[in-house]
Motif scaffolding. Structure first.
Motif, PDB file in Angstrom:
ATOM      1  N   SER A  82      -1.690   6.475  -0.182  1.00  0.00           N
ATOM      2  CA  SER A  82      -2.988   5.859  -0.471  1.00  0.00           C
ATOM      3  C   SER A  82      -3.907   5.915   0.741  1.00  0.00           C
ATOM      4  O   SER A  82      -3.468   5.771   1.876  1.00  0.00           O
ATOM      5  CB  SER A  82      -2.759   4.400  -0.883  1.00  0.00           C
ATOM      6  OG  SER A  82      -3.867   3.619  -0.542  1.00  0.00           O
ATOM      7  N   ARG A  83      -5.212   6.076   0.465  1.00  0.00           N
ATOM      8  CA  ARG A  83      -6.185   6.166   1.564  1.00  0.00           C
ATOM      9  C   ARG A  83      -6.266   4.883   2.383  1.00  0.00           C
ATOM     10  O   ARG A  83      -6.633   4.897   3.544  1.00  0.00           O
ATOM     11  CB  ARG A  83      -7.562   6.461   0.977  1.00  0.00           C
ATOM     12  CG  ARG A  83      -7.885   7.925   1.110  1.00  0.00           C
ATOM     13  CD  ARG A  83      -9.362   8.116   1.168  1.00  0.00           C
ATOM     14  NE  ARG A  83      -9.687   9.183   0.233  1.00  0.00           N
ATOM     15  CZ  ARG A  83     -10.781   9.250  -0.463  1.00  0.00           C
ATOM     16  NH1 ARG A  83     -11.674   8.303  -0.371  1.00  0.00           N
ATOM     17  NH2 ARG A  83     -11.004  10.252  -1.270  1.00  0.00           N
ATOM     18  N   GLU A  84      -5.937   3.771   1.753  1.00  0.00           N
ATOM     19  CA  GLU A  84      -6.011   2.480   2.449  1.00  0.00           C
ATOM     20  C   GLU A  84      -5.110   2.430   3.678  1.00  0.00           C
ATOM     21  O   GLU A  84      -5.369   1.687   4.617  1.00  0.00           O
ATOM     22  CB  GLU A  84      -5.562   1.362   1.507  1.00  0.00           C
ATOM     23  CG  GLU A  84      -6.602   0.902   0.545  1.00  0.00           C
ATOM     24  CD  GLU A  84      -5.994  -0.138  -0.373  1.00  0.00           C
ATOM     25  OE1 GLU A  84      -5.862  -1.278   0.079  1.00  0.00           O
ATOM     26  OE2 GLU A  84      -5.632   0.213  -1.503  1.00  0.00           O
ATOM     27  N   ILE A 119       0.845  -1.188   0.000  1.00  0.00           N
ATOM     28  CA  ILE A 119       0.000   0.000   0.000  1.00  0.00           C
ATOM     29  C   ILE A 119       0.882   1.239   0.000  1.00  0.00           C
ATOM     30  O   ILE A 119       1.722   1.412   0.887  1.00  0.00           O
ATOM     31  CB  ILE A 119      -0.898   0.000   1.249  1.00  0.00           C
ATOM     32  CG1 ILE A 119      -1.657  -1.333   1.361  1.00  0.00           C
ATOM     33  CG2 ILE A 119      -1.882   1.162   1.192  1.00  0.00           C
ATOM     34  CD1 ILE A 119      -2.252  -1.576   2.714  1.00  0.00           C
TER      35      ILE A 119
END
Ligand SMILES: Cc1cc2nc3c(=O)[nH]c(=O)nc-3n(C[C@H](O)[C@H](O)[C@H](O)COP(=O)(O)O)c2cc1C
Length: 394
Positions: free
Chosen positions: A230-232, A226
């Protein structure tokens, strides 16, 4: 003429000096990410204050010339009774920090724990230091557990540490105020913070991009990475549906040493012992999780009583040799230290971490001699007295 990095290094005389030096070099948000605790930072500050509760009684004229601080833990002989605690997102703080800390630990003969929340693939760190430990933020999904254990074992790790004090992320108001967030958000403020710290911008941030592209968190799952923008990233840290049942499954499947990190209750230590853990780390995550958490030092004796044959490790706030010896006297077998080593990596990479390890070892050596004992195994509760009056600072 001395290189500025060497000058900085030689001016570091104790572990706190690395924080002072790193503070000058790092953007405010990045320094704060490492230094801060949760909420009002009560637990972080209390971790230091707890050491001031104890004074030590020396013994004299005991010929301590044969003393040694070597310590056996999980079947291995280490050069000192402390190791480097797992720290996520280290590469944001110092260039190639995971490898730098791993190599310095190997060189010094102490353990290094790699956080799952790191950008350096665990297989690469295992090459830098084949004795590294792996500290997981594990998903409770049984098939993911099985696959992750397979990956960690295939890379050659023997110690699998499960971090259990992050069912959810804490409220890090000071990080937010300073502009630090995960995922990193290149706000005008953060950009300015970076631009005004060119040493970090060129030496850590740009260099990491050149070497690895967009940094990715690489060790949370058996597969898949990730990106740190990234928003994750925001949802990965905690697994509030993880329970003892899943810990038991890990114990069943993992052939190496299984260590549970981040407990503070004697009852939890008993459960860990009953399920067959090899060790526990008594920790409040350096004051970064529950802000009203007790300091590990306050609960060490009761946890020792429940631990049976398990190794009892302890961390949160250790900065001096006498801190380490106080924990041993209260029942710990080993200590982990976090922030100072990451700051040392930020100041001078692997050489910085080596110097920090050397300083702490030297202090332990001096303190053993001053206490009149031959080694960590000789430090028991008899050396401690409660301080007569509370004192500020230690
Ligand atoms: C920047 C930073 C990141 C951390 N990340 C992790 C992590 O990913 N996993 C973990 O188990 N503990 C993590 N911790 C907690 C440390 O392992 C350790 O418990 C704590 O830092 C000890 O306190 P000290 O920094 O006062 O020595 C982190 C600590 C810091 C400072």
């Amino acid at each position: 003429m001395q290189h500025p990095r060497e000058r900085a290094l030689s001016s570091a005389l104790d572990l706190d000096d690395f924080a002072r030096l790193a503070r000058r070099k790092l953007p405010k948000a990045v320094y704060g990410y490492v230094a801060n605790g949760a909420e009002a930072m009560v637990a972080r500050d209390n971790n230091r204050a707890a050491f001031g509760h104890w004074r030590m009684v020396t013994r004299v004229l005991r010929d301590v010339s044969a003393r040694s601080q070597e310590t056996t833990l999980f079947g291995k002989r280490y050069a000192a009774p402390f190791g480097i605690a797992p720290m996520g997102a280290s590469a944001v703080v110092a260039y190639d920090a995971d490898n730098a800390m791993a190599r310095a630990a190997r060189e010094a003969g102490i353990p290094y724990a790699l956080s799952a929340n790191s950008i350096t693939p665990l297989e690469e760190v295992a090459k830098s230091n084949p004795d590294s430990w792996f500290a997981a933020y594990q998903s409770p999904d049984p098939s993911k557990i099985e696959r992750m254990l397979g990956r960690v074992e295939a890379a050659g790790f023997d110690v699998y540490m499960l971090t259990v004090d992050v069912p959810v992320g804490s409220n890090r108001v000071n990080d937010k105020r300073a502009g630090y967030s995960m995922p990193l958000r290149p706000t005008p403020r953060l950009t300015w913070d970076g631009l005004t710290h060119p040493g970090w911008l060129a030496g850590t941030f740009a260099r990491t991009f050149l070497a690895r592209g967009v940094p990715e968190i690489s060790n949370l799952e058996a597969k898949g990475r990730i990106g740190i923008f990234s928003r994750e990233v925001a949802v990965i840290a905690g697994h509030d549906d993880f329970g003892w049942r899943e810990a038991e499954l890990i114990r069943k499947l993992w052939r190496g040493k299984f260590v549970i990190k981040g407990l503070l209750s004697a009852e939890d230590a008993r459960i860990a012992r009953d399920l067959g853990a090899d060790g526990v780390v008594v920790s409040n995550h350096g004051g970064r999780q529950l802000d009203s958490a007790v300091s590990p030092l306050e609960v060490l004796p009761e946890i020792r009583r429940e631990a049976g044959d398990m190794a009892v490790l302890c961390d949160s706030g250790f900065r001096h040799g006498s801190d380490v010896l106080k924990a041993l006297a209260l029942g710990a077998d080993f200590v982990l230290v976090g922030r100072p080593f990451l700051f040392a990596a930020a100041v001078a990479g692997e050489a910085g971490v080596q110097r920090a390890i050397g300083i702490l070892s030297k202090e332990i050596d001096i303190d053993l001699a001053l206490l009149g004992v031959d080694g960590p195994g000789d430090v028991g509760p008899e050396v401690l007295r409660e301080a007569m009056a509370p004192r500020r600072g230690v």
